[in-house]
Design a protein around this motif. Structure first.
Motif, PDB file in Angstrom:
ATOM      1  N   GLN A 194       0.826  -1.212   0.000  1.00 21.32           N
ATOM      2  CA  GLN A 194       0.000   0.000   0.000  1.00 21.32           C
ATOM      3  C   GLN A 194       0.862   1.264   0.000  1.00 21.32           C
ATOM      4  OE1 GLN A 194      -3.385  -0.210  -0.240  1.00 21.32           O
ATOM      5  NE2 GLN A 194      -3.132  -2.421  -0.333  1.00 21.32           N
ATOM      6  N   GLU A 195       2.171   1.090  -0.200  1.00 22.87           N
ATOM      7  CA  GLU A 195       3.150   2.180  -0.202  1.00 22.87           C
ATOM      8  C   GLU A 195       3.190   2.929   1.125  1.00 22.87           C
ATOM      9  OE1 GLU A 195       2.807   4.574  -3.720  1.00 22.87           O
ATOM     10  OE2 GLU A 195       2.845   2.816  -5.024  1.00 22.87           O
ATOM     11  N   GLU A 196       2.928   2.206   2.216  1.00 22.29           N
ATOM     12  CA  GLU A 196       3.093   2.764   3.553  1.00 22.29           C
ATOM     13  C   GLU A 196       4.532   2.470   3.981  1.00 22.29           C
ATOM     14  OE1 GLU A 196      -1.511   1.898   4.872  1.00 22.29           O
ATOM     15  OE2 GLU A 196       0.030   0.467   5.371  1.00 22.29           O
ATOM     16  N   PHE A 197       4.982   3.117   5.019  1.00 18.09           N
ATOM     17  CA  PHE A 197       6.370   2.980   5.436  1.00 18.09           C
ATOM     18  C   PHE A 197       6.461   2.367   6.820  1.00 18.09           C
ATOM     19  CE2 PHE A 197       6.112   6.487   2.436  1.00 18.09           C
ATOM     20  CZ  PHE A 197       7.028   6.065   1.483  1.00 18.09           C
ATOM     21  N   TYR A 198       7.673   2.159   7.283  1.00 16.53           N
ATOM     22  CA  TYR A 198       7.885   1.738   8.660  1.00 16.53           C
ATOM     23  C   TYR A 198       8.651   2.836   9.381  1.00 16.53           C
ATOM     24  CZ  TYR A 198      12.601   0.186   7.184  1.00 16.53           C
ATOM     25  OH  TYR A 198      13.871   0.125   6.683  1.00 16.53           O
ATOM     26  N   ILE A 199       8.458   2.888  10.697  1.00 19.87           N
ATOM     27  CA  ILE A 199       9.160   3.851  11.542  1.00 19.87           C
ATOM     28  C   ILE A 199       9.798   3.062  12.679  1.00 19.87           C
ATOM     29  CG2 ILE A 199       8.948   5.866  13.038  1.00 19.87           C
ATOM     30  CD1 ILE A 199       6.344   6.544  11.450  1.00 19.87           C
ATOM     31  N   LEU A 200      11.100   3.169  12.789  1.00 20.76           N
ATOM     32  CA  LEU A 200      11.831   2.467  13.849  1.00 20.76           C
ATOM     33  C   LEU A 200      12.136   3.424  14.986  1.00 20.76           C
ATOM     34  CD1 LEU A 200      14.371   0.494  11.635  1.00 20.76           C
ATOM     35  CD2 LEU A 200      12.169  -0.291  12.525  1.00 20.76           C
ATOM     36  N   SER A 201      11.890   2.984  16.198  1.00 18.62           N
ATOM     37  CA  SER A 201      12.252   3.797  17.358  1.00 18.62           C
ATOM     38  C   SER A 201      13.765   3.773  17.516  1.00 18.62           C
ATOM     39  CB  SER A 201      11.569   3.286  18.623  1.00 18.62           C
ATOM     40  OG  SER A 201      12.002   1.977  18.916  1.00 18.62           O
ATOM     41  N   GLU A 202      14.290   4.797  18.136  1.00 17.50           N
ATOM     42  CA  GLU A 202      15.735   4.907  18.301  1.00 17.50           C
ATOM     43  C   GLU A 202      16.258   4.167  19.521  1.00 17.50           C
ATOM     44  OE1 GLU A 202      16.929   8.993  18.103  1.00 17.50           O
ATOM     45  OE2 GLU A 202      15.865   9.308  16.204  1.00 17.50           O
ATOM     46  N   GLN A 203      15.362   3.870  20.467  1.00 16.21           N
ATOM     47  CA  GLN A 203      15.795   3.195  21.691  1.00 16.21           C
ATOM     48  C   GLN A 203      14.630   2.440  22.317  1.00 16.21           C
ATOM     49  OE1 GLN A 203      17.318   6.463  23.902  1.00 16.21           O
ATOM     50  NE2 GLN A 203      15.348   7.403  24.225  1.00 16.21           N
ATOM     51  N   PRO A 204      14.931   1.479  23.184  1.00 13.32           N
ATOM     52  CA  PRO A 204      13.849   0.748  23.870  1.00 13.32           C
ATOM     53  C   PRO A 204      13.032   1.672  24.775  1.00 13.32           C
ATOM     54  CG  PRO A 204      15.957  -0.376  24.128  1.00 13.32           C
ATOM     55  CD  PRO A 204      16.254   0.962  23.531  1.00 13.32           C
ATOM     56  N   VAL A 205      11.859   1.207  25.143  1.00 12.73           N
ATOM     57  CA  VAL A 205      10.979   1.947  26.053  1.00 12.73           C
ATOM     58  C   VAL A 205      11.435   1.687  27.477  1.00 12.73           C
ATOM     59  CG1 VAL A 205       8.605   2.170  26.881  1.00 12.73           C
ATOM     60  CG2 VAL A 205       9.047   1.709  24.459  1.00 12.73           C
ATOM     61  N   PRO A 206      11.749   2.739  28.244  1.00 13.02           N
ATOM     62  CA  PRO A 206      12.179   2.518  29.636  1.00 13.02           C
ATOM     63  C   PRO A 206      10.983   2.142  30.522  1.00 13.02           C
ATOM     64  CG  PRO A 206      12.111   4.866  29.141  1.00 13.02           C
ATOM     65  CD  PRO A 206      11.772   4.143  27.860  1.00 13.02           C
ATOM     66  N   LEU A 207      11.087   1.005  31.190  1.00 11.26           N
ATOM     67  CA  LEU A 207      10.003   0.541  32.065  1.00 11.26           C
ATOM     68  C   LEU A 207      10.450   0.398  33.517  1.00 11.26           C
ATOM     69  CD1 LEU A 207       8.482  -2.262  29.810  1.00 11.26           C
ATOM     70  CD2 LEU A 207       7.530   0.000  30.244  1.00 11.26           C
ATOM     71  N   GLU A 208      11.721   0.632  33.802  1.00  7.52           N
ATOM     72  CA  GLU A 208      12.270   0.342  35.128  1.00  7.52           C
ATOM     73  C   GLU A 208      11.574   1.075  36.266  1.00  7.52           C
ATOM     74  OE1 GLU A 208      14.629   2.075  32.837  1.00  7.52           O
ATOM     75  OE2 GLU A 208      14.625   0.154  31.809  1.00  7.52           O
ATOM     76  N   ASN A 209      11.211   2.326  36.073  1.00  7.85           N
ATOM     77  CA  ASN A 209      10.654   3.132  37.168  1.00  7.85           C
ATOM     78  C   ASN A 209       9.138   3.249  37.125  1.00  7.85           C
ATOM     79  OD1 ASN A 209      13.280   3.657  38.123  1.00  7.85           O
ATOM     80  ND2 ASN A 209      13.524   5.284  36.615  1.00  7.85           N
ATOM     81  N   ASP A 210       8.500   2.445  36.309  1.00 11.22           N
ATOM     82  CA  ASP A 210       7.046   2.510  36.177  1.00 11.22           C
ATOM     83  C   ASP A 210       6.432   1.275  36.836  1.00 11.22           C
ATOM     84  OD1 ASP A 210       4.352   2.573  35.289  1.00 11.22           O
ATOM     85  OD2 ASP A 210       4.966   3.704  33.509  1.00 11.22           O
ATOM     86  N   GLU A 211       5.564   1.494  37.820  1.00  4.78           N
ATOM     87  CA  GLU A 211       4.934   0.375  38.523  1.00  4.78           C
ATOM     88  C   GLU A 211       3.590  -0.017  37.917  1.00  4.78           C
ATOM     89  OE1 GLU A 211       4.742   1.088  42.720  1.00  4.78           O
ATOM     90  OE2 GLU A 211       6.847   1.689  42.814  1.00  4.78           O
ATOM     91  N   VAL A 212       3.001   0.847  37.093  1.00  5.60           N
ATOM     92  CA  VAL A 212       1.675   0.605  36.545  1.00  5.60           C
ATOM     93  C   VAL A 212       1.738  -0.012  35.149  1.00  5.60           C
ATOM     94  CG1 VAL A 212      -0.497   1.708  35.852  1.00  5.60           C
ATOM     95  CG2 VAL A 212       0.690   2.476  37.915  1.00  5.60           C
TER      96      VAL A 212
END
Length: 183
Positions: free
Chosen positions: A22-40
């Motif tokens: 469909q001529e759509e693209f992909y977008i790559l994040s530059e780094q992982p999502v930080p989850l260490e300080n999130d309790e929820v």
């Protein structure tokens, strides 16, 4: 038997994959999502990703039609990651690029791809590391009600993800590598 109740997140990366046909693209994040300080967020994500697998008894394997496992890109990247030859975030980007390249059917929707490194996935009574690859394609509108000056205020969130409806997902367990891992 597969159990995830004691599983924990090690790392999470999110990328967006469109439909190549469909001529759509992909977008790559530059780094992982930080989850260490999130309790929820981690318990919510664990529910979203793992609850569809709670009653799964089937075990599959990665394969390649000609019998050469190394030609299966997901197997190849996963094997490198489990052997610590490919860093997690680079692994997640390779998975997203591969999914984009093979996304040629016009009915496959674009969406976010979540790649998760998991610890303590239990299969047949033993704990193992695992990789989860999930995709959310369908978005919904949610109402939010909250107190405001002796009454209530109503708001909404469009294009949100329902954590009770995983669109697509797979868990690759680091066991029986030579046979294509347990999937």
């Amino acid at each position: 038997m597969f159990f995830h109740q004691d599983a924990t997140f090690d790392q999470l990366a999110i990328h967006r994959v469109g439909n190549k046909s469909q001529e759509e693209f992909y977008i790559l994040s530059e780094q992982p999502v930080p989850l260490e300080n999130d309790e929820v967020l981690p318990p919510l994500l664990m529910h979203y990703f793992m609850s569809p697998f709670a009653k799964v008894n089937e075990v599959y394997r990665l394969f390649h039609p000609n019998g050469e496992l190394e030609l299966n890109e997901i197997y190849h990247f996963t094997k490198q990651f489990f052997k610590e030859q490919l860093p997690f975030h680079e692994f997640s980007q390779q998975v997203a690029k591969h999914l984009y390249e093979v996304c040629m059917h016009p009915k496959i929707k674009p969406g976010e791809v979540y790649v998760v490194s998991l610890k303590n996935i239990q299969i047949e009574g033993e704990n193992h590391d695992a990789i989860g690859i999930f995709k959310s394609e369908n978005k919904e509108t949610y109402l939010k009600v909250y107190p405001n000056q002796g009454g209530f205020q109503l708001d909404y969130e469009e294009e949100a993800i329902n954590i009770n409806k995983l669109d697509k997902g797979v868990i690759i367990v680091n066991v029986e590598e030579e046979e294509g891992f347990k999937v």
